[in-house]
Structures are given as structure tokens and as C-alpha cells.
Design an enzyme around this catalytic site. Structure first.
Site, PDB file in Angstrom:
ATOM      1  N   THR A 121     -86.663  25.657 -55.557  1.00  0.00           N
ATOM      2  CA  THR A 121     -87.957  24.991 -55.774  1.00  0.00           C
ATOM      3  C   THR A 121     -87.673  23.520 -56.084  1.00  0.00           C
ATOM      4  OG1 THR A 121     -87.904  25.388 -58.157  1.00  0.00           O
ATOM      5  CG2 THR A 121     -89.049  27.029 -56.839  1.00  0.00           C
ATOM      6  N   TYR A 163     -86.199  28.253 -73.834  1.00  0.00           N
ATOM      7  CA  TYR A 163     -86.725  28.885 -72.617  1.00  0.00           C
ATOM      8  C   TYR A 163     -86.464  30.402 -72.632  1.00  0.00           C
ATOM      9  CZ  TYR A 163     -87.452  29.388 -67.525  1.00  0.00           C
ATOM     10  OH  TYR A 163     -87.888  29.752 -66.265  1.00  0.00           O
ATOM     11  N   GLY A 210     -94.821  24.865 -56.225  1.00  0.00           N
ATOM     12  CA  GLY A 210     -93.711  25.788 -56.489  1.00  0.00           C
ATOM     13  C   GLY A 210     -94.073  27.243 -56.289  1.00  0.00           C
ATOM     14  N   LEU A 227     -78.923  21.828 -75.733  1.00  0.00           N
ATOM     15  CA  LEU A 227     -78.162  22.712 -76.619  1.00  0.00           C
ATOM     16  C   LEU A 227     -78.910  22.788 -77.947  1.00  0.00           C
ATOM     17  CD1 LEU A 227     -74.534  21.428 -75.932  1.00  0.00           C
ATOM     18  CD2 LEU A 227     -75.690  23.429 -74.951  1.00  0.00           C
ATOM     19  N   LYS A 273     -89.044  33.474 -72.390  1.00  0.00           N
ATOM     20  CA  LYS A 273     -89.053  34.391 -71.244  1.00  0.00           C
ATOM     21  C   LYS A 273     -88.737  35.822 -71.667  1.00  0.00           C
ATOM     22  CE  LYS A 273     -90.363  31.455 -68.194  1.00  0.00           C
ATOM     23  NZ  LYS A 273     -91.666  31.610 -67.535  1.00  0.00           N
ATOM     24  N   ALA A 331     -77.996  22.616 -80.879  1.00  0.00           N
ATOM     25  CA  ALA A 331     -77.548  21.608 -81.852  1.00  0.00           C
ATOM     26  C   ALA A 331     -78.285  20.277 -81.660  1.00  0.00           C
ATOM     27  CB  ALA A 331     -76.040  21.391 -81.722  1.00  0.00           C
TER      28      ALA A 331
HETATM   29  P1  NAD Z   1     -92.862  24.273 -61.381  1.00  0.00           P
HETATM   30  O1  NAD Z   1     -92.486  23.339 -62.487  1.00  0.00           O
HETATM   31  O2  NAD Z   1     -92.599  23.850 -59.975  1.00  0.00           O
HETATM   32  O3  NAD Z   1     -94.418  24.668 -61.503  1.00  0.00           O
HETATM   33  C1  NAD Z   1     -95.007  25.023 -62.729  1.00  0.00           C
HETATM   34  C2  NAD Z   1     -96.478  24.676 -62.693  1.00  0.00           C
HETATM   35  O4  NAD Z   1     -97.024  25.028 -63.958  1.00  0.00           O
HETATM   36  C3  NAD Z   1     -96.733  23.176 -62.476  1.00  0.00           C
HETATM   37  O5  NAD Z   1     -97.669  22.994 -61.425  1.00  0.00           O
HETATM   38  C4  NAD Z   1     -97.286  22.718 -63.811  1.00  0.00           C
HETATM   39  O6  NAD Z   1     -98.212  21.656 -63.712  1.00  0.00           O
HETATM   40  C5  NAD Z   1     -97.929  24.001 -64.335  1.00  0.00           C
HETATM   41  N1  NAD Z   1     -98.110  23.947 -65.787  1.00  0.00           N
HETATM   42  C6  NAD Z   1     -97.190  23.557 -66.715  1.00  0.00           C
HETATM   43  N2  NAD Z   1     -97.750  23.564 -67.937  1.00  0.00           N
HETATM   44  C7  NAD Z   1     -99.046  23.961 -67.786  1.00  0.00           C
HETATM   45  C8  NAD Z   1    -100.119  24.151 -68.681  1.00  0.00           C
HETATM   46  N3  NAD Z   1     -99.992  23.910 -69.999  1.00  0.00           N
HETATM   47  N4  NAD Z   1    -101.300  24.563 -68.184  1.00  0.00           N
HETATM   48  C9  NAD Z   1    -101.456  24.786 -66.862  1.00  0.00           C
HETATM   49  N5  NAD Z   1    -100.468  24.623 -65.961  1.00  0.00           N
HETATM   50  C10 NAD Z   1     -99.274  24.214 -66.417  1.00  0.00           C
HETATM   51  O7  NAD Z   1     -92.114  25.656 -61.727  1.00  0.00           O
HETATM   52  P2  NAD Z   1     -91.648  26.854 -60.748  1.00  0.00           P
HETATM   53  O8  NAD Z   1     -90.218  26.659 -60.455  1.00  0.00           O
HETATM   54  O9  NAD Z   1     -92.610  27.048 -59.627  1.00  0.00           O
HETATM   55  O10 NAD Z   1     -91.741  28.084 -61.774  1.00  0.00           O
HETATM   56  C11 NAD Z   1     -92.902  28.888 -61.901  1.00  0.00           C
HETATM   57  C12 NAD Z   1     -92.624  29.953 -62.966  1.00  0.00           C
HETATM   58  O11 NAD Z   1     -91.459  30.703 -62.621  1.00  0.00           O
HETATM   59  C13 NAD Z   1     -92.350  29.362 -64.352  1.00  0.00           C
HETATM   60  O12 NAD Z   1     -92.907  30.211 -65.342  1.00  0.00           O
HETATM   61  C14 NAD Z   1     -90.834  29.387 -64.438  1.00  0.00           C
HETATM   62  O13 NAD Z   1     -90.376  29.408 -65.757  1.00  0.00           O
HETATM   63  C15 NAD Z   1     -90.518  30.669 -63.689  1.00  0.00           C
HETATM   64  N6  NAD Z   1     -89.153  30.709 -63.150  1.00  0.00           N
HETATM   65  C16 NAD Z   1     -88.712  29.832 -62.176  1.00  0.00           C
HETATM   66  C17 NAD Z   1     -87.409  29.914 -61.701  1.00  0.00           C
HETATM   67  C18 NAD Z   1     -86.884  29.004 -60.606  1.00  0.00           C
HETATM   68  O14 NAD Z   1     -85.712  29.140 -60.220  1.00  0.00           O
HETATM   69  N7  NAD Z   1     -87.672  28.077 -60.080  1.00  0.00           N
HETATM   70  C19 NAD Z   1     -86.537  30.873 -62.225  1.00  0.00           C
HETATM   71  C20 NAD Z   1     -86.993  31.737 -63.221  1.00  0.00           C
HETATM   72  C21 NAD Z   1     -88.311  31.659 -63.669  1.00  0.00           C
END
Ligand code: NAD
Length: 447
Positions: free
Chosen positions: A388, A353, A218, A296, A357, A298
Site C-alpha cells: 500500500t 500499534y 489503501g 521504540l 491491534k 524508550a
Molecule cells: P492507510 O493509511 O493507507 O489508510 C487509512 C485510512 O484511515 C486513511 O484514509 C485515513 O485518512 C483514515 N483514518 C485515519 N484516522 C482516521 C480517523 N480518526 N477517522 C476516520 N478515518 C481515519 O492504511 P492502510 O494501509 O490502507 O491500512 C488500513 C487498515 O489495515 C489499518 O487499520 C491498518 O492498521 C491495517 N493494516 C495494514 C497493513 C498494511 O500492510 N498496509 C498491515 C496490517 C494492518
């Protein structure tokens, strides 16, 4: 994952149908290509006379751009830089607004508006504050009116910071270039003269060691690729279960892999020890690992709330304490956190979440001042809707609607988030501290 709707309406017939039916007409965005010019075409610099305008003209000329004080009717422009730094009354915005309005029809597809302003603050006289705050509304509205994949953003330069500051140049170059393709309708805040210009704008991270968590796939994998492209040595971190994918990413970027659950108590020290042992130091940490457990409130079980907070914000908080306590993290270090537009505007089903964030935003704000003495910064990026694996799993109709709900009428790509993180990790962003840059195409919902 390609956006089939953009493919469809990019063809002649599809474009006509979309126009007739009043359907969204997203453009293909101009994205960064190494070696390509910062901006294609002349740059008009306009606005009431000021030192900032002169400083920016000098910067643009140094980059060998074609700088104009007046637009020649009918000549296509690459960008318009609007200098509002000297406005002292809302009426001061009128003349320049009309000039910009007249030049807009000559702006190329993928063009840029960049506004320079001074943020209003408590001590300002009321007319000055009204004018400066007025610039905010001006920019946010203009960004909604842009066409052809063009964007409008600004640089808010704090009162005592000169427009020649490294981060004004850094932010200007970022916003003009294809690196900011999905950044729209907002200001980057330059609050200090700190930072330095890179020797090579194509390799601003040369000699730097960067750690990216959650990098097995991702956005994180793309962040690793872009930081490596910009010259950094990479440590990529992810949970042991993602070990195979993580090794592949490490090989692709010529870095090393560290299998680690970031919620483990000694995660910070293990990251530092690995980076120092394998790469000789640690300069940049990108807290990208994140999870969602939507429900949610709830219907929310305690472990769903707690685990999201634990991974998304509690682990970065603990890791940061280890970094700040270490004498290895003292060479103009950079921390970048991953927030989300959900953490700014809120989102149904995401109290856990959004808490985490929004927490990341609070975290970088409070951490940045603690890093100032060593030339360090902490900032966040807040992605909106990004294509993604996570968003690919959404039902088709929901995804299609969510994709179009921003000024650019499309989803961002992981590379768009990665480019913004690379900017915040760079030496030229040293004067941007505790800020949040949204990578959301000016999401229409809330943010
Ligand atoms: P994803 O789920 O594709 O990848 C997240 C990665 O983090 C995974 O490889 C997972 O194994 C790793 N991970 C999870 N828990 C972990 C832990 N305890 N220790 C080590 N690694 C861990 O997610 P993404 O869509 O690539 O998102 C990446 C970041 O961007 C995240 O923080 C997400 O919240 C943020 N984000 C994404 C979007 C979106 O639209 N995709 C939007 C806003 C924010």
C-alpha cells in the site's frame, strides 16, 4: 504497485537465474475473477471415512466440481480436501499423510489443500487431543512446503456443528477459490450452525448495507470496491481532510460518503443515522481506519501511544456500543475489525500499534457473543505485509526483505484483505464468530 521481482523471475531467463542462485521464486497468485470456476481441475477428497467427508463430497458435487476418491497417477488436481475429522490417535494421520504426499506433485499451480478437523478441547481423551492438535502442526508445516502459489488451510469445526453447516460450505468455497489467495497455513473456526447460503454465490451481499471506515484510500478503498462488487450498498467514511478522495471512492462504488473523524464521541450514532437515512439500514461495519506512530518504547511520547490506541481500537469499541444499542443493527449484522500480524507476533517499534491491534482481537472475541441472539458476528482480519502507500514509503531493501518473509514469498495486495473481509461479512460466514483470519501468506515471523 507491481512487484518487479516477480515480473523478472516470471521470464524464462530470470527463472533460471533465481533457481541457480537459490533466490526466492514467488509465483503469481490465482486471484478471484467473477464468473470463473471455484477451482480449476478435479478435487481429491481423502482421509479416514467420516460423515464430514460425505457431507463435503455432496457440497462439492452441488457446485458441479469433479470430485475424486482416488487420484489417477499423473492427472493434474485442482485441490485436495483432507478429512481428518474422525482421527482418534496421532497414528491415524499416517496413511492419509502418505496419500496426500503422493498427490502433491500432481497439484496444479494455484492449487489448494483444505483440511477438515475438529479442534481439540479440554474434555478430549489424551490420544484424541494429541491427534487433533497434531493436525494443526501437520497443516502449518505442509503450508510451508507448498509451491507454485498453492496454499494449505483448514476448517476447524466445533464438536456439535455438522459438516453440512452453512459456514463449513462458506469457508470451504472461500478457501478453494481465488478469494483466499494470500491466506495460508491456518484454520477458520466454525463454531455454530448459524448463517445461510447465499442465493447467488457471486452476489452474496445483495441487499446489505455496509459501512467502511478509512475508505478514502489503501485497503479501505479496496474493501469498499469488493463489498460493492459482491452486491452491498456502501457508506464510505474518512476524515474531512480526505474528503475529495473519499467522494471519488463513493462515486466509484455507487455509494455515499460520510466525512467523519471516528474518534468523535457521537461517531457511532452519526454512522447509523447516515446509513439509515441514505440506504434504509445498516448491516455490516468494517473498522478499517487505522494509523501508525512507530517509535521504540524508550522514545515514545504519550500522544503517539494514545492517538494510535484512540483511532485503532478505542473508536471501534465506542462505535460498537452505539451499534449494539441500536434496533437498526439487528438483521444478522456483521462487524469486522482490522487487526494486524503485529498484534499477534509483536513488532519492534510498535508497542502502541500492537497493543491496539491485539486489542481489536480481544474486542471481536468479546463482542461476538453479544450479537448471537440476532444472528450477528464479530471477527477480525490480521493483514501481514500488504503493498500500500504506507509500505511503499519503506526503504527499498527493508521492503524487499519484508515482502519475501512468508511462505508465498511476496506481499499481499489490498484486494486480498478485502476478499477476506467480504467473506466474514457474508451470510455464509454466520457460524464464524470471534475468529481472526490472517491475510499474511503465512508470515514466517511469529504468527
Ligand atoms: P492507510 O493509511 O493507507 O489508510 C487509512 C485510512 O484511515 C486513511 O484514509 C485515513 O485518512 C483514515 N483514518 C485515519 N484516522 C482516521 C480517523 N480518526 N477517522 C476516520 N478515518 C481515519 O492504511 P492502510 O494501509 O490502507 O491500512 C488500513 C487498515 O489495515 C489499518 O487499520 C491498518 O492498521 C491495517 N493494516 C495494514 C497493513 C498494511 O500492510 N498496509 C498491515 C496490517 C494492518
Amino acid at each position: 504497485m507491481s512487484d518487479k521481482y516477480i515480473d523478472l523471475i516470471s521470464s524464462g531467463a530470470g527463472k533460471n537465474i533465481a533457481k541457480r542462485l537459490g533466490l526466492p521464486q514467488p509465483a503469481r497468485l490465482r486471484r478471484y475473477l467473477p464468473g470463473a470456476p471455484v477451482i480449476d481441475g478435479p478435487v481429491l477428497v481423502t482421509g479416514p471415512a467420516s460423515d464430514a467427508g460425505d457431507a463435503v463430497r455432496t457440497t462439492l458435487l452441488d457446485w458441479r466440481l469433479d470430485v475424486r476418491r482416488h487420484a489417477a497417477p499423473g492427472e493434474k488436481l485442482g485441490a485436495i480436501v483432507v478429512d481428518f475429522t474422525s482421527v482418534a490417535h496421532p497414528a491415524d494421520l499416517t496413511e492419509t499423510s502418505i496419500t496426500v504426499g503422493g498427490a502433491l506433485r500432481d497439484l496444479k499451480s494455484g492449487g489448494r489443500i483444505v483440511v477438515l478437523t475438529r479442534p481439540s478441547c479440554a474434555g478430549d481423551d489424551a490420544p484424541v487431543a494429541a491427534a487433533r492438535q497434531g493436525v494443526d502442526g501437520w497443516l502449518r508445516s505442509l503450508a510451508h512446503e507448498m509451491r507454485g502459489g498453492s496454499t494449505a488451510n483448514g476448517i476447524a469445526i466445533s464438536g456439535d456443528v455438522p459438516a453440512s453447516a452453512p459456514s463449513v460450505s462458506g469457508a470451504l468455497r472461500f478457501l478453494l477459490s481465488g478469494r483466499s489467495a494470500f491466506v495460508d497455513g491456518q484454520f477458520i473456526h466454525v463454531t455454530s450452525n448459524a448463517g445461510s447460503l447465499p442465493e447467488d454465490w457471486e452476489l452474496p451481499l445483495a441487499g446489505r448495507v455496509a459501512v467502511v471506515t478509512g475508505a478514502a484510500r489503501g485497503i479501505g478503498a479496496e474493501v469498499a470496491r469488493v463489498l460493492a462488487r459482491d452486491g452491498a450498498s456502501l457508506v464510505v467514511v474518512d476524515v474531512p481532510a480526505a474528503g475529495e478522495a473519499l467522494s471519488k471512492v463513493a462515486n466509484t462504488v455507487g455509494g455515499t460518503a460520510l466525512q467523519l473523524d471516528i474518534t468523535s464521541e457521537d461517531a457511532g450514532q452519526r454512522i447509523i443515522d447516515h446509513a439509515v437515512a441514505r440506504h434504509g439500514g445498516i448491516d455490516i461495519v468494517v473498522h478499517n481506519a487505522g494509523i501508525t506512530r512507530d517509535r521504540l518504547l524508550a522514545n515514545m511520547a504519550e500522544d503517539r501511544f494514545a492517538s494510535v490506541v484512540a483511532v485503532n481500537v478505542a473508536a471501534p469499541l465506542t462505535i460498537n456500543e452505539a451499534l449494539l444499542a441500536s434496533d437498526k443493527f439487528t438483521n444478522a449484522p456483521r462487524i469486522v475489525g482490522l487487526a494486524s500480524t503485529s498484534g499477534i507476533a509483536g513488532n519492534r517499534g510498535q508497542t502502541n500499534y500492537a497493543t491496539s491491534k491485539a486489542g481489536v482481537i480481544g474486542m471481536v472475541r468479546a463482542t461476538a457473543p453479544r450479537m448471537e441472539s440476532v444472528g450477528g458476528t464479530a471477527n477480525a482480519v490480521a493483514p501481514g505485509f500488504i503493498d500500500t502507500e504506507m509500505t511503499a514509503r519503506m526503504p527499498f531493501a527493508t521492503r524487499e526483505v519484508a515482502r519475501r518473509l512468508n511462505s508465498l514469498q511476496q506481499a499481499g495486495l489490498p484486494v486480498d484483505v478485502a476478499e477476506t473481509i467480504a467473506f466474514l461479512s457474508s451470510p455464509q460466514a454466520g457460524g464464524v464468530r470471534g475468529d481472526v483470519i490472517r491475510v499474511c501468506g503465512q508470515n514466517l515471523v511469529g504468527a
